[in-house]
Design an enzyme around this catalytic site. Structure first.
Site, PDB file in Angstrom:
ATOM      1  N   LYS A  52       0.844  -1.205   0.000  1.00 11.33           N
ATOM      2  CA  LYS A  52       0.000   0.000   0.000  1.00 11.33           C
ATOM      3  C   LYS A  52       0.877   1.252   0.000  1.00 11.33           C
ATOM      4  O   LYS A  52       0.608   2.217  -0.714  1.00 11.33           O
ATOM      5  CB  LYS A  52      -0.965  -0.018   1.204  1.00 11.33           C
ATOM      6  CG  LYS A  52      -2.063  -1.062   1.034  1.00 11.33           C
ATOM      7  CD  LYS A  52      -2.913  -1.308   2.274  1.00 11.33           C
ATOM      8  CE  LYS A  52      -3.824  -2.518   2.036  1.00 11.33           C
ATOM      9  NZ  LYS A  52      -4.697  -2.848   3.176  1.00 11.33           N
ATOM     10  N   GLN A  96      -4.930  -1.592   9.305  1.00 10.83           N
ATOM     11  CA  GLN A  96      -4.768  -2.922   8.726  1.00 10.83           C
ATOM     12  C   GLN A  96      -5.347  -3.976   9.672  1.00 10.83           C
ATOM     13  O   GLN A  96      -5.058  -3.988  10.867  1.00 10.83           O
ATOM     14  CB  GLN A  96      -3.278  -3.189   8.447  1.00 10.83           C
ATOM     15  CG  GLN A  96      -2.999  -4.467   7.674  1.00 10.83           C
ATOM     16  CD  GLN A  96      -3.567  -4.471   6.260  1.00 10.83           C
ATOM     17  OE1 GLN A  96      -3.715  -3.430   5.622  1.00 10.83           O
ATOM     18  NE2 GLN A  96      -3.903  -5.638   5.761  1.00 10.83           N
ATOM     19  N   ASP A 119     -11.350   2.289   3.345  1.00 15.04           N
ATOM     20  CA  ASP A 119     -11.600   0.848   3.231  1.00 15.04           C
ATOM     21  C   ASP A 119     -13.088   0.544   3.004  1.00 15.04           C
ATOM     22  O   ASP A 119     -13.448  -0.559   2.615  1.00 15.04           O
ATOM     23  CB  ASP A 119     -11.183   0.151   4.538  1.00 15.04           C
ATOM     24  CG  ASP A 119      -9.818  -0.522   4.442  1.00 15.04           C
ATOM     25  OD1 ASP A 119      -9.462  -0.975   3.347  1.00 15.04           O
ATOM     26  OD2 ASP A 119      -9.140  -0.596   5.481  1.00 15.04           O
TER      27      ASP A 119
END
Ligand code: GUN
Length: 282
Positions: A52, A96, A119
């Site tokens: 990422k 995460q 997200d």
């Protein structure tokens, strides 16, 4: 001959588009910024977070990395998120997953401002998706929609069967396909007649995390197969949830693993960061 859907190529094209947009903003003195939080050092998470950060660097998005110890308390993590929510320079916040067991994942997801939830995991964004309103869309299912669109695979009126009902893939996937006028069936571990249902699929999407679970007995002739799985087989080689070799002769199109759905997730994350910038600044 089956069409092998090239996720790497589509992801590269989307990243180029994002890069162009970010470059344009930079010329106006504006910067897109993503904060990435990793708690502890789960090796898989370290790889994902690293990818990422690399993608951010490539497209020109500023990334702030918070690699904080496994022992971080829930309160400390929530305080960090609050600080980032209040920071006008930060457009996207990504925590995460998975988190260590002593931290409540739902609480953390709900603490992220829905306007920075790139997200698409916050209940407000999930709700907006389900009622067809604007909001962030979970990157993997969003990427699958883009893969289908850019390969001219029609969804309207098609029977799409999804194997797996996770919050990250299966459920949002079903909502997105409904929005694109597909007929949607979800099957899962408690479904009694999985093969009977999957054999009806014009488009079969598999997201269960079981190496080579789907073989030719699950697939109708001419179906499109989208494989979300990333697993290791008995020889430690990367493989999907679909037995690729077994179904290849039967399908009209299929995503390989690696190089199918995987690269799309990060490309859509980059896309969502730019969307976040505009949502907050226009
Ligand atoms: N862990 C596995 N997939 C994801 C993802 O898409 N986002 C986050 N934040 N964590 C994950």
């Amino acid at each position: 001959m089956a069409n092998i859907i090239d996720g790497k190529a589509v992801a590269a094209a989307i990243k180029e588009e994002v890069k162009e947009e970010v470059t344009k903003l930079k010329k106006e003195g504006r910067e897109v910024c993503l904060a990435v939080i990793q708690v502890g050092n789960n090796p898989a998470s370290t790889v994902y977070v690293g990818n990422k950060k690399k993608a951010c660097e490539y497209v020109g998005i500023k990334s702030l990395a918070y690699e904080i110890p496994e022992e971080t308390t829930e309160e400390e993590l929530l305080n960090l998120i609050e600080k980032l929510n209040d920071d006008n320079e930060v457009n996207g916040i990504l925590v995460q997953l998975p988190l260590p067991e002593h931290i409540d994942e739902d609480k953390v997801i709900q603490a992220i401002s829905p306007l920075k939830d790139v997200d698409g995991f916050h209940p407000m964004n999930v709700g907006n998706l389900s009622i067809g309103k604007k909001g962030f869309i979970s990157c993997t299912p969003y990427g699958i929609i883009k893969l289908l669109e850019r390969n001219n695979i029609e969804t309207e009126g098609k029977h799409c069967v999804i194997i797996g009902r996770s919050n990250i893939v299966g459920k949002p996937m079903s909502m997105l396909l409904l929005r694109k006028n597909a007929t949607v069936t979800i099957v899962h571990s408690r479904t009694k007649n999985i093969k009977e249902l999957t054999k009806q699929a014009d488009i079969l999407i598999v997201a269960i995390g079981k190496p080579k679970f789907v073989n030719e007995e699950y697939v109708k002739d001419g179906a499109v197969v989208i494989d979300v799985g990333i697993n290791r087989d008995e020889n430690n080689k990367l493989c999907g949830d679909v037995d690729y070799e077994a179904v290849l002769d039967r399908v009209s199109a299929i995503t390989p693993v690696p190089g199918g759905v995987g690269p799309m997730t990060i490309a859509m994350l980059m896309n969502n960061c730019v969307e976040a910038y505009y949502m907050q600044n226009e």
